[in-house]
Enzyme design. Structure first.
Site, PDB file in Angstrom:
ATOM      1  N   CYS A  28     -24.356 -11.137  31.086  1.00 31.79           N
ATOM      2  CA  CYS A  28     -25.193 -10.522  32.115  1.00 31.79           C
ATOM      3  C   CYS A  28     -26.354  -9.829  31.404  1.00 31.79           C
ATOM      4  O   CYS A  28     -26.130  -8.946  30.577  1.00 31.79           O
ATOM      5  CB  CYS A  28     -24.340  -9.517  32.895  1.00 31.79           C
ATOM      6  SG  CYS A  28     -25.276  -8.601  34.100  1.00 31.79           S
ATOM      7  N   CYS A  34     -35.335   0.456  37.284  1.00 29.62           N
ATOM      8  CA  CYS A  34     -35.601  -0.438  38.421  1.00 29.62           C
ATOM      9  C   CYS A  34     -36.472   0.292  39.423  1.00 29.62           C
ATOM     10  O   CYS A  34     -36.335   1.501  39.599  1.00 29.62           O
ATOM     11  CB  CYS A  34     -34.268  -0.833  39.072  1.00 29.62           C
ATOM     12  SG  CYS A  34     -34.445  -2.121  40.314  1.00 29.62           S
ATOM     13  N   CYS A  71     -25.948   1.527  43.462  1.00 29.69           N
ATOM     14  CA  CYS A  71     -26.183   1.025  42.107  1.00 29.69           C
ATOM     15  C   CYS A  71     -26.636   2.144  41.184  1.00 29.69           C
ATOM     16  O   CYS A  71     -27.540   2.911  41.515  1.00 29.69           O
ATOM     17  CB  CYS A  71     -27.252  -0.055  42.153  1.00 29.69           C
ATOM     18  SG  CYS A  71     -27.848  -0.527  40.519  1.00 29.69           S
ATOM     19  N   CYS A 105     -23.311  -1.978  36.254  1.00 29.30           N
ATOM     20  CA  CYS A 105     -24.741  -1.936  35.983  1.00 29.30           C
ATOM     21  C   CYS A 105     -25.267  -0.513  35.746  1.00 29.30           C
ATOM     22  O   CYS A 105     -25.082   0.368  36.561  1.00 29.30           O
ATOM     23  CB  CYS A 105     -25.417  -2.542  37.203  1.00 29.30           C
ATOM     24  SG  CYS A 105     -27.167  -2.590  37.171  1.00 29.30           S
ATOM     25  N   CYS A 157     -31.241   0.866  45.312  1.00 32.87           N
ATOM     26  CA  CYS A 157     -30.022   0.500  46.039  1.00 32.87           C
ATOM     27  C   CYS A 157     -29.018   1.646  45.868  1.00 32.87           C
ATOM     28  O   CYS A 157     -28.749   2.059  44.732  1.00 32.87           O
ATOM     29  CB  CYS A 157     -29.462  -0.810  45.497  1.00 32.87           C
ATOM     30  SG  CYS A 157     -30.677  -2.140  45.581  1.00 32.87           S
ATOM     31  N   GLU A 177     -29.171  -2.616  28.794  1.00 33.44           N
ATOM     32  CA  GLU A 177     -27.832  -3.067  28.446  1.00 33.44           C
ATOM     33  C   GLU A 177     -27.584  -4.513  28.832  1.00 33.44           C
ATOM     34  O   GLU A 177     -28.249  -5.073  29.697  1.00 33.44           O
ATOM     35  CB  GLU A 177     -26.776  -2.151  29.066  1.00 33.44           C
ATOM     36  CG  GLU A 177     -27.159  -1.680  30.422  1.00 33.44           C
ATOM     37  CD  GLU A 177     -26.309  -0.551  30.954  1.00 33.44           C
ATOM     38  OE1 GLU A 177     -25.892   0.326  30.196  1.00 33.44           O
ATOM     39  OE2 GLU A 177     -26.085  -0.568  32.164  1.00 33.44           O
TER      40      GLU A 177
HETATM   41  S1  SF4 Z   1     -28.865  -3.358  42.518  1.00 29.70           S
HETATM   42 FE1  SF4 Z   1     -29.647  -1.795  41.083  1.00 29.70          FE
HETATM   43  S2  SF4 Z   1     -30.734  -2.935  39.462  1.00 29.70           S
HETATM   44 FE2  SF4 Z   1     -30.399  -4.333  41.220  1.00 29.70          FE
HETATM   45  S3  SF4 Z   1     -32.303  -4.147  42.464  1.00 29.70           S
HETATM   46 FE3  SF4 Z   1     -30.859  -2.649  43.310  1.00 29.70          FE
HETATM   47  S4  SF4 Z   1     -31.318  -0.714  42.198  1.00 29.70           S
HETATM   48 FE4  SF4 Z   1     -32.272  -2.402  41.042  1.00 29.70          FE
END
Ligand code: SF4
Length: 390
Positions: free
Chosen positions: A127, A134, A141, A367, A138, A114
């Protein structure tokens, strides 16, 4: 226990199997020059042809070689036979009440990523994503809940900018005088993925974006956001030279280990040491520290004071981000009162501490959210069909 941090690099060949033609979007000048020579362009003309083709593709937004009228007809036919100018396909586009546009895009292999466009009074920020999913996890996220599928190619990263300009109707009419007002005036690498785990493609894509005959955006208008891949930080200054943002989010290793688990590999002290030279190396003014405000987790006065102490000596701005809650998220957004108090402590210590206005909440613009919502939609449709078969 969280998943181990690995750098799993999966790439796809530049020649897409669908057409057998190479996509020229995202090729650097040297790569395109080589490709043109390999396709039969005389060596001494190749440099000039690169400039001409780039102008058509990146300045005028042309996707059809036949329209490149300053090239001979038979040369245009040769280009069309060997190359294509392709960008990701838009699967869905949602426009928020506040003008934020969110695109779900399909790339080679049927994967989806996206991109989000955020219009503001004096700028428009796109963005972009750099990976499908990923490797990092995190905990605040949503993308972190999606496994890494593969890295995006440089063409797929640049392609996100091209299609946003398509959607915004931003391309000038061929022949029209140069207009410097841009709807997509800024690019941030803050979408899905950790850009520094896809360094080469991100670097090449940003070189095309910054090139005067490419998309011609100043490096001061490009911000790369990393969770803290320490070994790549100096390289980013030297080879890209854009603005840097750090997903910081915590002031102790104990909390950052949970919120941004890459911290277990490169802790706060190691990260801050790597950042001290960045502004000088990249000739940028300051580093942005992103700090998501999570109720009762990282938002105390003590955290604010510790944060200021930690970054002392680094030219910095702190972006406070009210948490954009997603379904099933393990955290809550801090209250406005708390966020303002936190901002005040940082501001009084001499740092800019803007609070990011939540954008596009009605379209789940945080995100990783749209993709998951779509996947859920598909899954439930599949479940419905399965149930109907029983
Ligand atoms: S914030 Fe989300 S997209 Fe960014 S590095 Fe951490 S897990 Fe990956």
């Amino acid at each position: 226990m969280t998943a181990p941090i690995t750098q799993d690099v999966l790439t796809i060949p530049r020649k897409l199997p669908e057409t057998g033609r190479a996509n020229i979007v995202g090729l650097t000048r040297d790569q395109l020059r080589e490709a043109l020579i390999a396709a039969g362009t005389p060596e001494k003309q190749a440099r000039m042809r690169v400039g001409q083709i780039w102008q058509w593709v990146y300045h005028w937004g042309v996707r059809d070689f036949a329209l490149m009228t300053n090239l001979a007809k038979d040369y245009r036919a040769l280009l069309a036979e060997k190359f294509e100018i392709s960008v990701p396909e838009v699967v869905t586009r949602q426009v928020s009440e506040d003008g934020t546009r969110k695109y779900l895009l399909r790339i080679a292999g049927g994967h989806e990523v996206e991109a989000v466009y955020i219009p503001e009074e004096n700028r428009g920020t796109l963005c972009v994503s750099s990976q499908v999913g990923c490797t990092l996890t995190c905990s605040f996220c949503h993308t972190g809940t999606q496994k890494l599928v593969r890295n995006l190619t440089a063409g797929e990263i640049v392609g996100q900018i091209l299609l946003a300009r398509d959607d915004l109707g931003e391309w000038p009419e061929p022949g029209a005088p140069k207009d410097e007002t841009r709807l997509v005036s800024n690019v941030v690498l803050m979408g899905m993925g950790e850009p520094l785990y896809n360094f080469d493609a991100v670097r090449d894509a940003m070189r095309v974006t910054m090139d005067g005959e490419g998309l011609s955006l100043s490096r001061r208008r490009i911000t790369l956001s990393t969770s803290g891949v320490v070994p790549e930080i100096a390289k980013t200054a030297e080879e890209i030279g854009c603005q840097l943002a750090i997903s910081f989010h915590a002031t102790t290793d104990a909390v950052r280990d949970v919120l941004v688990p890459i911290n277990r590999k490169w802790n706060i002290e190691t990260l801050l040491n790597a950042l001290r030279d960045y502004p000088k190396l990249s000739n940028s003014e300051r580093i942005t520290f992103e700090y998501v405000m999570l109720d009762g987790i990282n938002d105390s006065d003590e955290d604010a004071r510790r944060l200021v102490k930690l970054i002392r000596g680094i030219p910095a701005k702190i972006n406070l981000i009210p948490f954009n809650e997603w379904p099933g998220a393990p955290y809550k957004r801090s209250s406005w009162e708390r966020i303002e108090k936190f901002a005040d402590i940082i501001y009084k210590a001499g740092y800019a501490s803007p609070i990011r206005t939540p954008r596009g909440e009605d379209i789940m613009a945080a995100c990783g959210q749209l993709k998951s919502a779509t996947e859920r939609g598909r899954k439930s449709k599949a479940q419905v069909e399965a149930e109907a078969r029983v």
